[in-house]
Design a protein around this motif. Structure first.
Motif, PDB file in Angstrom:
ATOM      1  N   ALA A 143     -38.204 -22.230  -6.752  1.00 22.52           N
ATOM      2  CA  ALA A 143     -39.344 -21.443  -6.291  1.00 22.52           C
ATOM      3  C   ALA A 143     -38.953 -19.989  -6.067  1.00 22.52           C
ATOM      4  O   ALA A 143     -39.783 -19.087  -6.177  1.00 22.52           O
TER       5      ALA A 143
ATOM      6  N   ASN B 107     -44.611 -17.347  -8.554  1.00 24.80           N
ATOM      7  CA  ASN B 107     -45.973 -17.350  -9.079  1.00 24.80           C
ATOM      8  C   ASN B 107     -46.062 -17.882 -10.506  1.00 24.80           C
ATOM      9  O   ASN B 107     -47.116 -17.793 -11.126  1.00 24.80           O
TER      10      ASN B 107
ATOM     11  N   ARG C 207     -46.562 -20.247 -13.646  1.00 26.25           N
ATOM     12  CA  ARG C 207     -47.352 -21.434 -13.947  1.00 26.25           C
ATOM     13  C   ARG C 207     -47.272 -21.705 -15.447  1.00 26.25           C
ATOM     14  O   ARG C 207     -47.269 -20.782 -16.254  1.00 26.25           O
TER      15      ARG C 207
ATOM     16  N   ARG D 138     -37.994 -31.646  -9.383  1.00 23.75           N
ATOM     17  CA  ARG D 138     -38.791 -31.639  -8.163  1.00 23.75           C
ATOM     18  C   ARG D 138     -39.760 -30.469  -8.114  1.00 23.75           C
ATOM     19  O   ARG D 138     -40.769 -30.508  -7.414  1.00 23.75           O
ATOM     20  N   TYR D 139     -39.459 -29.418  -8.877  1.00 26.83           N
ATOM     21  CA  TYR D 139     -40.277 -28.218  -8.893  1.00 26.83           C
ATOM     22  C   TYR D 139     -41.427 -28.318  -9.893  1.00 26.83           C
ATOM     23  O   TYR D 139     -42.473 -27.685  -9.717  1.00 26.83           O
TER      24      TYR D 139
ATOM     25  N   PRO E 252     -43.891 -30.481 -10.745  1.00 31.16           N
ATOM     26  CA  PRO E 252     -45.289 -30.783 -10.395  1.00 31.16           C
ATOM     27  C   PRO E 252     -46.036 -29.610  -9.772  1.00 31.16           C
ATOM     28  O   PRO E 252     -47.272 -29.576  -9.816  1.00 31.16           O
ATOM     29  N   THR E 253     -45.323 -28.646  -9.218  1.00 34.00           N
ATOM     30  CA  THR E 253     -45.982 -27.511  -8.574  1.00 34.00           C
ATOM     31  C   THR E 253     -46.329 -26.398  -9.561  1.00 34.00           C
ATOM     32  O   THR E 253     -47.129 -25.521  -9.233  1.00 34.00           O
ATOM     33  N   ILE E 254     -45.713 -26.406 -10.749  1.00 30.92           N
ATOM     34  CA  ILE E 254     -45.969 -25.308 -11.691  1.00 30.92           C
ATOM     35  C   ILE E 254     -46.694 -25.750 -12.959  1.00 30.92           C
ATOM     36  O   ILE E 254     -47.260 -24.908 -13.650  1.00 30.92           O
TER      37      ILE E 254
ATOM     38  N   ASN F 273     -49.550 -27.822 -15.217  1.00 28.03           N
ATOM     39  CA  ASN F 273     -50.833 -28.520 -15.197  1.00 28.03           C
ATOM     40  C   ASN F 273     -50.681 -29.953 -15.717  1.00 28.03           C
ATOM     41  O   ASN F 273     -51.386 -30.857 -15.270  1.00 28.03           O
TER      42      ASN F 273
ATOM     43  N   ASP G 297     -45.634 -38.448 -10.379  1.00 24.67           N
ATOM     44  CA  ASP G 297     -45.623 -37.004 -10.640  1.00 24.67           C
ATOM     45  C   ASP G 297     -45.862 -36.681 -12.113  1.00 24.67           C
ATOM     46  O   ASP G 297     -46.277 -35.569 -12.455  1.00 24.67           O
TER      47      ASP G 297
END
Length: 264
Positions: free
Chosen positions: A156, A161, A163, A192-193, A195-197, A199, A223
Motif C-alpha cells: 500500500a 491510489n 487500481r 494480500r494486497y 483484493p484491495t486494488i 476489480n 478473495d
C-alpha cells in the motif's frame, strides 16, 4: 552441485548475473561464487565478465524435458485462456511465477495495455509488448530458482491510489481449509494486497495445485473472482459455486461430466 545447477537455471533465464546478486541469493561469500563461476566457465557454460558472468553464446541446447518446467503444456494453455479475458486498453496486474511469465510473452497481442507487476523475469517481454509498465519495488527473491520477483512488505505504501481492473496470478497450492498458500512469506505481501486494488482477480492454477498445502497462507479462497484451471475437483467446484467464484476449465466437457456424476 545443487548451487551450480541453480546458477545455471538463473543464467538461462536472465542471460547475465553479477557476483553480488548471487552472493545475496545463496547467502555465501564472493569467493565461493567465483569458484562456481570459474567451474562453469571451464565447462563452456558461461563467460566471466567484470563483476559477474554472462551466458555463453554457444551454450548447448537444453533438451525440452529439462526446460525447467516452462515446457509444461498446461502452463501455456492456462496463459492462452487468460488472454481471452484481456481486452485492449485494460489495466492489469501480472504476478510472479512461470505461468505469468508465459502470459507476459502473449501480451503483445493487445494495444494500449497498462501492466502493474512485481515479475522481474517477465520484464523484458513486457517491455517488448509495448505496454506501459509500472514495476513494484521491494525485496527481490525467487521461490523456484528460476523466476525472480519483488515485493514490498507493505504494498500500500508503493502506490496507495493504484487500481487495476484485472489481476492475473498463479499460486503454489490451494487447500479447502487454508485457502491459497505459498512457500515464502515475502510472496504473501502482494497476494494480500490484490483484493484491495483489483476489480477482478483471475487465478491461473494447474490441477496438481489443488489439495496442495504450503507453509504460508496468502489469501482466502473467497478473495478470488475467477479460477482458470485444467481440471477442478468436485469439492472445490461446490465451494466456488457457493461463493459465486467463476470457474473456467480448459476442457469444459470433461468438467461438465464430472459435475453431473458428482451431483447424481
Amino acid at each position: 552441485m545443487k548451487r551450480i545447477d541453480e546458477i545455471k537455471n538463473l543464467l538461462l533465464t536472465r542471460k547475465e548475473i553479477s557476483v553480488q546478486q548471487l552472493c545475496s541469493y545463496f547467502k555465501v561469500s564472493a569467493v565461493s561464487i567465483r569458484k562456481d563461476l570459474t567451474k562453469l566457465e571451464e565447462e563452456g557454460f558461461l563467460k566471466r565478465v567484470y563483476g559477474g558472468a554472462v551466458l555463453a553464446e554457444h551454450t548447448p541446447s537444453i533438451p525440452k524435458s529439462c526446460d525447467f518446467g516452462f515446457d509444461n503444456p498446461i502452463f501455456y494453455q492456462l496463459a492462452e485462456y487468460a488472454c481471452s479475458c484481456i481486452c485492449d486498453g485494460d489495466i492489469i496486474f501480472l504476478g510472479s511465477g512461470r505461468t505469468c511469465c508465459i502470459l507476459a510473452k502473449l501480451l503483445h497481442k493487445f494495444s494500449n495495455l497498462s501492466v502493474v507487476t512485481n515479475n522481474l523475469t517477465a520484464l523484458d517481454d513486457l517491455l517488448a509488448s509495448g505496454a506501459r509498465i509500472y514495476l513494484i519495488g521491494g525485496e527481490v527473491t525467487s521461490t523456484d530458482g528460476i523466476t525472480l520477483f519483488s515485493s514490498p512488505e507493505n504494498p500500500a505504501h508503493f502506490a496507495p491510489n493504484i487500481r487495476v481492473n484485472k489481476a492475473f496470478t498463479s499460486i503454489y497450492g490451494i487447500d479447502l481449509n487454508k485457502g491459497l498458500t505459498v512457500n515464502s512469506i515475502i510472496s504473501t505481501y502482494i497476494y494480500r494486497y490484490l483484493p484491495t486494488i483489483a476489480n477482478k482477480w483471475y487465478l491461473m492454477v494447474s490441477s496438481d495445485k489443488f489439495n496442495k498445502l504450503s507453509m504460508y497462507s496468502a489469501a482466502d479462497l473467497q478473495d478470488v473472482d475467477c479460477i482458470i484451471t485444467d481440471r477442478c475437483p468436485p469439492e472445490y467446484s461446490k465451494l466456488f459455486r457457493a461463493h459465486q467464484i467463476e470457474v473456467k476449465v480448459l476442457n469444459a466437457e470433461d468438467e461438465r461430466i464430472t459435475h453431473e456424476t458428482t451431483d447424481s
